[in-house]
Design an enzyme around this catalytic site. Structure first.
Site, short mmCIF file in Angstrom:
data_model
loop_
_atom_site.label_atom_id
_atom_site.label_comp_id
_atom_site.label_asym_id
_atom_site.label_seq_id
_atom_site.Cartn_x
_atom_site.Cartn_y
_atom_site.Cartn_z
N ARG A 67 -9.55 21.54 -9.06
CA ARG A 67 -9.11 20.67 -8.06
C ARG A 67 -10.09 20.49 -6.91
O ARG A 67 -10.17 19.48 -6.13
CB ARG A 67 -7.75 21.27 -7.53
CG ARG A 67 -7.26 20.70 -6.13
CD ARG A 67 -5.87 21.09 -5.86
NE ARG A 67 -5.41 22.46 -6.32
CZ ARG A 67 -5.63 23.59 -5.67
NH1 ARG A 67 -6.59 23.39 -4.53
NH2 ARG A 67 -5.47 24.80 -6.30
N TYR A 120 -0.44 -4.17 2.88
CA TYR A 120 -0.16 -3.90 1.49
C TYR A 120 1.22 -3.20 1.41
O TYR A 120 1.50 -2.07 2.23
CB TYR A 120 -1.07 -3.20 0.89
CG TYR A 120 -0.79 -2.56 -0.68
CD1 TYR A 120 -0.64 -3.49 -1.56
CD2 TYR A 120 -0.45 -1.27 -1.00
CE1 TYR A 120 -0.24 -3.09 -3.17
CE2 TYR A 120 0.12 -0.77 -2.22
CZ TYR A 120 0.19 -1.75 -3.21
OH TYR A 120 0.49 -1.62 -4.36
N ASP A 193 -9.19 -0.80 4.74
CA ASP A 193 -8.86 -0.83 3.09
C ASP A 193 -9.50 -2.16 2.68
O ASP A 193 -9.34 -3.16 2.97
CB ASP A 193 -7.26 -1.00 3.12
CG ASP A 193 -7.22 -1.29 1.64
OD1 ASP A 193 -7.76 -1.39 0.84
OD2 ASP A 193 -5.72 -0.78 1.42
N LYS A 218 -8.12 -1.39 -8.50
CA LYS A 218 -8.26 -2.87 -8.61
C LYS A 218 -9.62 -3.40 -8.86
O LYS A 218 -10.09 -2.97 -9.91
CB LYS A 218 -8.02 -3.51 -7.24
CG LYS A 218 -6.62 -2.85 -6.81
CD LYS A 218 -5.37 -3.15 -7.39
CE LYS A 218 -4.09 -2.41 -7.22
NZ LYS A 218 -3.73 -2.49 -5.87
C1 LIG Z 1 -2.96 -1.66 -4.70
C2 LIG Z 1 -3.39 -1.40 -3.24
C3 LIG Z 1 -2.99 -0.43 -2.59
C4 LIG Z 1 -2.31 1.08 -3.32
O1 LIG Z 1 -3.12 1.53 -4.40
P1 LIG Z 1 -2.49 2.18 -5.67
O2 LIG Z 1 -3.83 2.56 -6.56
O3 LIG Z 1 -1.87 1.21 -6.47
O4 LIG Z 1 -1.98 3.64 -5.14
C5 LIG Z 1 -3.35 -0.23 -1.50
N1 LIG Z 1 -3.96 -1.16 -0.70
C6 LIG Z 1 -4.33 -2.39 -1.36
C7 LIG Z 1 -4.76 -3.44 -0.59
C8 LIG Z 1 -3.78 -2.52 -2.84
O5 LIG Z 1 -4.10 -3.70 -3.26
#
Ligand SMILES: *Cc1c(COP(=O)(O)O)cnc(C)c1O
Length: 398
Positions: A67, A120, A193, A218
């Site tokens: 961890r 998001y 982000d 992503k």
């Molecule tokens: C998918 C996404 C998230 C969340 O991420 P997870 O891996 O699904 O927890 C946060 N911000 C954006 C812009 C996203 O596309």
């Protein structure tokens, strides 16, 4: 040098060397040197929860319990720090786990955050249903309107200005440099982000941001085969706070997931260039088609954020949204008729995806200020043959 520092030191040297290299070299090499005992060229999957100590407290390379640190995760974290031009990277079990760690590491109950008015959905839910209960509240403002963001800041209370750029699904662009100034003037930190752009197209820390977060699910992972998240910072005090909470809360990326995300990261630049090439051709097709009433893509001169995007992004990415003549029924039909584009949520993988935000990713914001047009279709343009993608959309438009 004390034995327990050797591994950490070796990683830092690797990092420093890698930082002087080009993006592509760093994506492939940063964070890892071939294993000294086996010569393994790629970081192995260290499926070990614990590590033998050479006498009590005699840790080898700083590893004690997975961890706290795991060598597969360390390799990914070093690479993430390097490609974002940061000092420290942290890998999490999901993008939302990364975000939760940032919120709880950098705010306290009673404090305040400014978030995008089209955040998001999961991010909005995290602030609205989790952070708020914990005592950190928020206001929303459009990331495209720096003055509105400034006006939403509550001096003294606001600790974070949180932005996405481009946003989802309207691909709104925020000016990272200007937003950093506004945040810093009020004594707040700017969190970006960077999921939609990826570190290949945009490096927020070089534009004044303090914290970068990613859903590595992503573009960074890039193959729709893993869920993961990341945080990258430059400031070492911030790094210490994130590191403490990463270990204390424990939402870490496991070694198998860290391996997959790191494997994806190594080809990010190649994939992203093809995503952009294909998106540009898809946009050209849609923009000339009378069955489409509006194409939303930051690369179009008509996009209100085009100039800012051109300044802060290398290219304009693989996400494209468009509105159809014929309203919601036609938008749903296009999604259902597409064959090469798979009808699914998520984005950023090698395969093209199509979705109807109003009924799918953004269904939970129907009837609120965050509602999206019901004739809107969102594409995550993949890296298949672009002729097949255009032909598929042509057919799907009916
Ligand atoms: C998918 C996404 C998230 C969340 O991420 P997870 O891996 O699904 O927890 C946060 N911000 C954006 C812009 C996203 O596309």
């Amino acid at each position: 040098m004390p034995r327990r520092l050797r591994g950490v030191y070796a990683r830092r040297v690797t990092q420093e060397r890698a930082n002087k290299s080009g993006f592509e070299t760093r994506a492939i090499h940063a964070g890892y040197e071939p294993d000294p005992t086996t010569g393994a060229v790629i970081p192995p999957i260290y499926a070990s929860s614990t590590y033998k100590q050479d006498g009590v407290g005699g840790l080898r390379g700083g590893y004690e319990y997975s961890r706290s640190a795991n060598p597969t995760r360390t390799a990914l974290e070093g690479a993430l720090a390097s490609v974002e031009d940061g000092e420290r990277g942290f890998a999490f079990a999901s993008g939302l786990a990364a975000e939760d760690t940032v919120i709880r590491a950098l705010t306290r109950p009673g404090e305040h955050v400014v978030i995008p008015d089209d955040a998001y959905g999961g991010t909005h839910r995290l602030f609205d249903k989790v952070a708020k209960v914990w005592g950190t509240d928020h206001s929303a403002a459009s990331v495209a309107d720096t003055q509105a963001v400034a006006a939403a800041i509550q001096p003294g209370r606001t600790k974070l200005v949180w932005v996405e750029t481009p946003t989802n699904p309207m691909l709104t662009i925020g000016d990272i440099e200007a937003l950093a100034t506004v945040a810093h003037d009020a004594g707040a930190l700017l969190v970006v982000d960077n999921t939609f752009a990826s570190p290949y197209l945009q490096q927020p820390l070089t534009l004044g941001a303090d914290v970068v977060v990613h859903s590595t699910t992503k573009y960074v992972g890039g193959h729709s085969d893993v869920v993961g998240g990341a945080v990258v910072v430059r400031d070492l005090d911030l790094a210490e706070k994130i590191a403490f909470h990463q270990n204390a809360m424990g939402a870490v990326a496991g070694p198998f997931d860290a391996f997959l995300v790191n494997r994806g990261l190594k080809t990010l630049h190649v994939r992203m260039d093809r995503h952009c090439d294909n998106a540009e051709q898809v946009v050209a097709f849609l923009d000339a088609d009378p069955r489409v009433t509006e194409v939303i893509y930051p690369g179009l001169a008509s996009h209100p954020g085009h100039e800012v995007a051109a300044r802060q992004m290398k290219r304009f990415g693989g996400m494209v949204s468009f509105r159809v003549a014929g309203g919601v029924e036609q938008a749903l039909a296009v999604c259902e008729r597409a064959e090469v584009f798979t009808l699914a949520e998520s984005l950023g993988g090698i395969e093209s995806l199509i979705e109807h935000p109003g009924r799918m990713t953004h269904a939970s914001v129907a009837g609120t200020d965050l509602e999206v047009p019901d004739d809107l279709v969102r594409l995550s343009v993949g890296i298949e043959s672009v002729g097949d993608l255009v032909a598929d959309l042509d057919r799907a438009l009916g």
